[in-house]
Scaffold this motif. Structure first.
Motif, mmCIF file in Angstrom:
data_model
loop_
_atom_site.group_PDB
_atom_site.id
_atom_site.type_symbol
_atom_site.label_atom_id
_atom_site.label_comp_id
_atom_site.label_asym_id
_atom_site.label_seq_id
_atom_site.Cartn_x
_atom_site.Cartn_y
_atom_site.Cartn_z
ATOM 1 N N ARG A 22 0.845 -1.156 -0.037
ATOM 2 C CA ARG A 22 0.076 0.077 -0.188
ATOM 3 C C ARG A 22 0.836 1.223 -0.221
ATOM 4 N NH1 ARG A 22 -3.381 -2.159 3.393
ATOM 5 N NH2 ARG A 22 -5.071 -2.551 2.008
ATOM 6 N N GLU A 23 2.088 1.246 0.698
ATOM 7 C CA GLU A 23 2.729 2.439 1.008
ATOM 8 C C GLU A 23 3.593 2.649 -0.636
ATOM 9 O OE1 GLU A 23 2.475 -0.080 3.292
ATOM 10 O OE2 GLU A 23 1.576 0.907 4.754
ATOM 11 N N ALA A 24 3.985 1.389 -0.940
ATOM 12 C CA ALA A 24 4.700 1.680 -2.193
ATOM 13 C C ALA A 24 3.705 2.283 -3.173
ATOM 14 C CB ALA A 24 5.315 0.473 -2.841
ATOM 15 N N TRP A 25 2.572 1.687 -3.345
ATOM 16 C CA TRP A 25 1.707 2.426 -4.329
ATOM 17 C C TRP A 25 1.227 3.790 -4.113
ATOM 18 C CZ3 TRP A 25 0.915 0.433 -8.882
ATOM 19 C CH2 TRP A 25 0.916 -0.940 -9.031
ATOM 20 N N ARG A 26 1.133 4.194 -2.794
ATOM 21 C CA ARG A 26 0.777 5.580 -2.357
ATOM 22 C C ARG A 26 2.142 6.591 -2.971
ATOM 23 N NH1 ARG A 26 -0.698 4.151 3.729
ATOM 24 N NH2 ARG A 26 -2.839 3.633 3.324
ATOM 25 N N ALA A 27 3.209 6.094 -2.866
ATOM 26 C CA ALA A 27 4.519 7.035 -3.137
ATOM 27 C C ALA A 27 4.517 6.715 -4.512
ATOM 28 C CB ALA A 27 5.804 6.117 -2.443
ATOM 29 N N LEU A 28 4.232 5.851 -5.433
ATOM 30 C CA LEU A 28 4.508 5.648 -6.701
ATOM 31 C C LEU A 28 3.161 6.699 -7.443
ATOM 32 C CD1 LEU A 28 5.574 4.525 -9.336
ATOM 33 C CD2 LEU A 28 3.824 2.761 -9.127
ATOM 34 N N LEU A 29 2.130 6.724 -6.823
ATOM 35 C CA LEU A 29 1.028 7.528 -7.338
ATOM 36 C C LEU A 29 1.267 9.199 -7.241
ATOM 37 C CD1 LEU A 29 -2.010 5.597 -6.418
ATOM 38 C CD2 LEU A 29 -1.309 6.145 -8.703
ATOM 39 N N GLU A 30 1.988 9.188 -5.743
ATOM 40 C CA GLU A 30 2.354 10.842 -5.543
ATOM 41 C C GLU A 30 3.273 11.302 -6.489
ATOM 42 O OE1 GLU A 30 3.125 13.602 -1.684
ATOM 43 O OE2 GLU A 30 3.289 11.357 -1.521
ATOM 44 N N GLN A 31 4.389 10.555 -6.767
ATOM 45 C CA GLN A 31 5.569 10.639 -7.761
ATOM 46 C C GLN A 31 4.945 10.871 -9.075
ATOM 47 O OE1 GLN A 31 8.055 7.358 -7.057
ATOM 48 N NE2 GLN A 31 9.483 8.625 -5.511
ATOM 49 N N ALA A 32 4.127 10.199 -9.586
ATOM 50 C CA ALA A 32 3.291 10.316 -10.851
ATOM 51 C C ALA A 32 2.573 11.439 -11.205
ATOM 52 C CB ALA A 32 2.842 8.961 -11.383
ATOM 53 N N GLY A 33 2.077 12.128 -9.973
ATOM 54 C CA GLY A 33 1.446 13.307 -10.172
ATOM 55 C C GLY A 33 -0.026 12.989 -9.824
ATOM 56 N N ALA A 34 -0.410 12.055 -9.364
ATOM 57 C CA ALA A 34 -1.827 11.582 -9.057
ATOM 58 C C ALA A 34 -2.682 12.708 -8.141
ATOM 59 C CB ALA A 34 -1.989 10.100 -8.515
ATOM 60 N N LEU A 35 -2.081 13.467 -7.383
ATOM 61 C CA LEU A 35 -2.679 14.256 -6.545
ATOM 62 C C LEU A 35 -3.380 15.252 -7.454
ATOM 63 C CD1 LEU A 35 0.011 15.067 -3.790
ATOM 64 C CD2 LEU A 35 -2.013 14.191 -3.442
ATOM 65 N N GLU A 36 -3.074 15.447 -8.618
ATOM 66 C CA GLU A 36 -3.897 16.371 -9.522
ATOM 67 C C GLU A 36 -4.898 15.667 -10.523
ATOM 68 O OE1 GLU A 36 -3.190 19.676 -8.928
ATOM 69 O OE2 GLU A 36 -1.836 19.078 -7.216
ATOM 70 N N TRP A 37 -4.761 14.442 -10.453
ATOM 71 C CA TRP A 37 -5.627 13.581 -11.369
ATOM 72 C C TRP A 37 -6.948 13.097 -10.822
ATOM 73 C CZ3 TRP A 37 -1.788 8.875 -12.453
ATOM 74 C CH2 TRP A 37 -0.608 9.326 -12.857
ATOM 75 N N THR A 38 -7.877 12.903 -11.706
ATOM 76 C CA THR A 38 -9.363 12.593 -11.153
ATOM 77 C C THR A 38 -9.177 11.035 -10.895
ATOM 78 O OG1 THR A 38 -10.010 11.844 -13.440
ATOM 79 C CG2 THR A 38 -10.397 13.996 -12.724
#
Length: 176
Positions: A22-38
């Motif tokens: 779960r932590e690895a997915w969270r970090a990967l998504l944050e690095q990929a810019g998912a904070l701005e995604w729908t």
């Protein structure tokens, strides 16, 4: 009450199914810019770019949104809330569904739609307050059929407890 997704999905199952914690997915998504995604863009990225199965992609996305974007347990991508419970009702699939349907119609009136030939037969209601209620029959087991009741389009978290109480009352009436 509805729990956070990280409380209802085991860490071991997630790791086994996706190869990451779960932590690895969270970090990967944050690095990929998912904070701005729908929500949709995040789930599609997981499927298309990371090869994650669609069901797991939804769970990873919800976990990320709950952790990083303030999404509440039970909250849908559109901001409304959902409550869902399943109980085993005695009888074959369509008979068990009919018993629950009768209990719902006594409380909420006629259904607005149904698909009794579906893999999981379902009956739906649009309620006067703008919420929606559905009853779906799962596969029949030894002791009866699992019937899932779902309230959707609840306006806020405060509406969840009364919806859970209504689901319990419907199941009680169907058993009566």
């Amino acid at each position: 009450m509805v729990e956070r997704i990280d409380k209802s999905t085991s860490a071991e199952a997630l790791l086994a199914a996706t190869g990451r914690t779960r932590e690895a997915w969270r970090a990967l998504l944050e690095q990929a810019g998912a904070l701005e995604w729908t929500h949709k863009a995040t789930a599609e990225w997981l499927v298309n770019e990371q090869g994650v199965d669609g069901w797991w992609a939804q769970g990873i996305t919800v976990d990320f949104e709950q952790t990083h974007k303030g999404r509440l347990p039970g909250q849908q991508a559109d901001g409304t809330f959902v409550v869902s419970k399943t109980r085993t009702v005695p009888g074959e699939r369509l008979d068990a569904l009919a018993a629950v349907r009768t209990a719902i119609e006594a409380r909420h009136g006629d259904a607005h739609g149904e698909n009794l030939a579906a893999s999981y037969p379902v009956v739906r209601w649009r309620l006067d307050d703008g919420t929606r209620l559905s009853a779906a029959a799962q596969k029949q087991g030894k002791s009866g059929t699992g019937i899932n009741l779902t309230f959707e389009k609840l306006p806020d978290p405060a509406a969840m407890a009364p919806a859970e109480e209504e689901i319990a009352a419907i199941f009680e009436a169907a058993a009566g």
